[in-house]
Design an enzyme around this catalytic site. Structure first.
Site, PDB file in Angstrom:
ATOM      1  N   CYS A 122     -30.854 -50.073 -52.306  1.00 39.19           N
ATOM      2  CA  CYS A 122     -31.626 -50.898 -51.366  1.00 39.19           C
ATOM      3  C   CYS A 122     -32.913 -51.355 -52.050  1.00 39.19           C
ATOM      4  CB  CYS A 122     -31.930 -50.108 -50.094  1.00 39.19           C
ATOM      5  SG  CYS A 122     -32.737 -51.088 -48.824  1.00 39.19           S
ATOM      6  N   THR A 378     -32.594 -47.740 -23.588  1.00 37.99           N
ATOM      7  CA  THR A 378     -31.723 -48.726 -22.938  1.00 37.99           C
ATOM      8  C   THR A 378     -32.551 -49.658 -22.075  1.00 37.99           C
ATOM      9  OG1 THR A 378     -29.826 -49.032 -21.447  1.00 37.99           O
ATOM     10  CG2 THR A 378     -31.291 -47.178 -20.977  1.00 37.99           C
ATOM     11  N   TYR A 379     -32.093 -50.896 -22.002  1.00 36.92           N
ATOM     12  CA  TYR A 379     -32.704 -51.862 -21.076  1.00 36.92           C
ATOM     13  C   TYR A 379     -31.791 -52.050 -19.872  1.00 36.92           C
ATOM     14  CZ  TYR A 379     -35.437 -52.922 -25.263  1.00 36.92           C
ATOM     15  OH  TYR A 379     -36.237 -52.821 -26.376  1.00 36.92           O
ATOM     16  N   ASN A 380     -30.742 -51.194 -19.823  1.00 32.99           N
ATOM     17  CA  ASN A 380     -29.750 -51.287 -18.747  1.00 32.99           C
ATOM     18  C   ASN A 380     -29.115 -52.672 -18.695  1.00 32.99           C
ATOM     19  OD1 ASN A 380     -30.074 -48.562 -17.659  1.00 32.99           O
ATOM     20  ND2 ASN A 380     -32.105 -49.258 -17.007  1.00 32.99           N
ATOM     21  N   THR A 381     -28.870 -53.231 -19.882  1.00 36.26           N
ATOM     22  CA  THR A 381     -28.214 -54.537 -19.945  1.00 36.26           C
ATOM     23  C   THR A 381     -27.025 -54.468 -20.893  1.00 36.26           C
ATOM     24  OG1 THR A 381     -29.571 -55.307 -21.807  1.00 36.26           O
ATOM     25  CG2 THR A 381     -30.398 -55.734 -19.580  1.00 36.26           C
ATOM     26  N   THR A 390     -25.472 -47.671 -19.653  1.00 37.72           N
ATOM     27  CA  THR A 390     -24.837 -47.763 -20.970  1.00 37.72           C
ATOM     28  C   THR A 390     -24.690 -46.407 -21.659  1.00 37.72           C
ATOM     29  OG1 THR A 390     -26.981 -48.132 -22.055  1.00 37.72           O
ATOM     30  CG2 THR A 390     -25.768 -50.093 -21.307  1.00 37.72           C
ATOM     31  N   GLU A 455     -29.932 -56.211 -28.857  1.00 39.67           N
ATOM     32  CA  GLU A 455     -28.972 -55.161 -28.546  1.00 39.67           C
ATOM     33  C   GLU A 455     -28.276 -54.667 -29.815  1.00 39.67           C
ATOM     34  OE1 GLU A 455     -27.373 -56.055 -24.087  1.00 39.67           O
ATOM     35  OE2 GLU A 455     -27.074 -57.677 -25.528  1.00 39.67           O
TER      36      GLU A 455
END
Length: 484
Positions: A122, A378-381, A390, A455
């Site tokens: 890297c 999480t953004y619950n999406t 999720t 995401e």
């Protein structure tokens, strides 16, 4: 920082006059170097062998200065520094000197600029830490190769190699060898410190490659002195999607329509719903759970983690590590059989955390918080859907990674993994975690095609933390076995 007679540190000052003086000093230094060395111009004449080396060195130093000015013209937070750096480059070009251009736009090769937030070759991380090492007064000789570092650090080479590529092979004998190497030995506390750093940077390499992070503009691979192609696009522009096409009309995977991607999201949510209903209705026996783990472990080995042949490490990176041919191999290949690592026998929560915290105070707590933040974030999406739990999906990703390392959770039904993670997603996961240097934009685009880039970045956070924990578990278990 000094580079010959040039001082760059004045550009960090909050005082505008100090920055202006520093910029003028840099401009004069560039002009002096041009006048003194007569570097190669746009159409260079054939150069005689006499003086070739000196000329090449002088040109290289000038090019390094110009590359740094390019970086400042694009990235410096001070507007006056950006504008003056661009002006200096323009003046140099007017003198007939070839100036560098950035090879990419934005920090990522995978994510559009408007949305972007050493064992694995890297160069981004290597260059970053080389600069930091020199900044704090590190010995430049160490950077010429591992054999130039102190013997104590050289002794870490074998552990680092195994930890990065095949951590299941680490034994208490590896630990004993490091702790009992006469005058070059490590203490337990020092070794825990080293293991934490090594695993942390291995995982950072996965994140860097998984998100397609571009080299810094002034570093190798971040700029070019070559002229634009006839079509006015360099290859990096094309692979980045920076070729004049409105990206809103092009699906991430190219030939996959928005409708198809939408259906994939709906299908995934339906699978999550059905799996939850099955959980509520009945639970598989321990024997069946063990069978499903072994099946998933075997299946994970059939997932190809690279679309092409192995690429040789770049020269500037390869000198920092030994045995460049050593890399990831599935743990059951070549007749090898590695016993399953049962988390119930040695877990981070019950064993690793306390060992690290005891020998490396407070760091165990920091690492634990880092794991939980990545796992619970999480953004619950899910793509266009909101208010989605999720947790099932996040656990499947985490446990699949540990499954690839031979680590089993007795209370998890591994049958869920094949329901929730499709083949293209598994290819991406295995590549980022096991051979991150082989990650391609096509792999990145091919999974979760309707999901947001944020995401996918969250997925990479899960991948790197799960990988770091897996490496730590094997190393800490070996240290514990040595201690007992």
């Amino acid at each position: 920082m000094e580079e010959g007679e040039v001082r760059w540190d004045g550009l960090c000052s909050r005082d505008a006059s100090t920055r202006d003086a520093a910029l003028e000093n840099i401009r004069q230094a560039v002009l002096r170097r041009i006048a003194q060395n007569s570097p190669v111009k746009e159409d260079p004449p054939p150069e005689s062998s006499e003086g070739h080396l000196a000329s090449a060195t002088a040109l290289e130093r000038l090019n390094e200065m110009l590359a740094r000015l390019l970086m400042l013209s694009k990235r410096c937070p001070f507007r006056d520094v950006r504008e003056k750096s661009a002006s200096i480059l323009s003046n140099v070009q007017e003198l007939g000197i070839r100036i560098p251009r950035p090879l990419g736009h934005g920090p990522s090769r995978f994510i559009p600029e408007k949305e972007a937030a050493a064992r694995h070759q890297c160069s981004y991380l290597v260059n970053l830490h080389v600069n930091d090492f020199l900044h704090v007064g590190g010995d430049p000789k160490w950077l010429n190769g591992l054999e130039n570092a102190p013997h104590k650090l050289q002794n870490l080479g074998e552990l680092n190699k195994i930890l990065a590529h095949r951590p299941w092979l680490i034994t208490k004998e590896h630990i004993e060898q490091l702790l009992k190497t006469e005058e070059h030995s490590w203490s337990l506390a020092e070794l825990i410190h080293a293991v934490v750093l090594l695993t942390h940077y291995h995982s950072l390499a996965s994140f860097t490659f998984g998100c397609g992070i571009s080299p810094e503009i002034h570093c190798e691979g971040g700029h070019t002195f070559k002229l634009p192609s006839v079509s006015n696009y360099c290859i990096c522009d094309i692979t980045n999607g920076n070729h004049g096409v409105d990206e809103t009309h092009v699906s991430p995977a190219g030939s996959i329509s928005t409708t198809e991607s939408f259906c994939e999201v709906e299908a995934l949510m339906e699978k999550m719903k059905k799996l939850q209903e099955c959980r509520d209705e009945e639970e598989a026996s321990q024997e069946e759970m063990a069978t499903r783990f072994e099946r998933e472990k075997r299946e994970s080995m059939s997932v190809c983690c690279s679309e092409d042949e192995e690429s040789a490490p770049t020269r500037d990176v390869s000198r920092h590590f030994e045995d460049t041919s050593y890399g990831y191999k599935d743990f059951s290949r070549h007749g090898m059989h590695v016993p399953t690592f049962r988390v119930q026998d040695y877990s981070w929560e019950d064993h690793g955390y306390s060992l690290v915290n005891r020998l490396y105070p407070d760091v165990g707590q920091l690492i634990d918080e880092k794991f939980h933040i990545a796992y619970d974030l999480t953004y619950n999406t899910m793509a266009m859907h909101k208010d989605v739990d999720t947790s099932m999906l996040r656990r499947a990703i985490w446990n699949y990674i540990h499954c690839m390392f031979g680590i089993r959770y007795d209370d998890y039904d591994y049958g869920e993994i094949n329901q929730l993670l499709d083949r293209s997603f598994k290819v991406y996961i295995k590549t980022v975690v096991c051979t991150p240097e082989k990650t391609t934009k096509r792999m990145y685009d091919s999974f979760w095609r309707q999901f947001k880039h944020s995401e996918k970045v969250h997925v990479n956070l899960l991948l790197v933390e799960a990988r770091m924990q897996a490496e730590l578990l094997y190393a800490l278990r070996a240290i514990t076995h040595y201690m007992t």
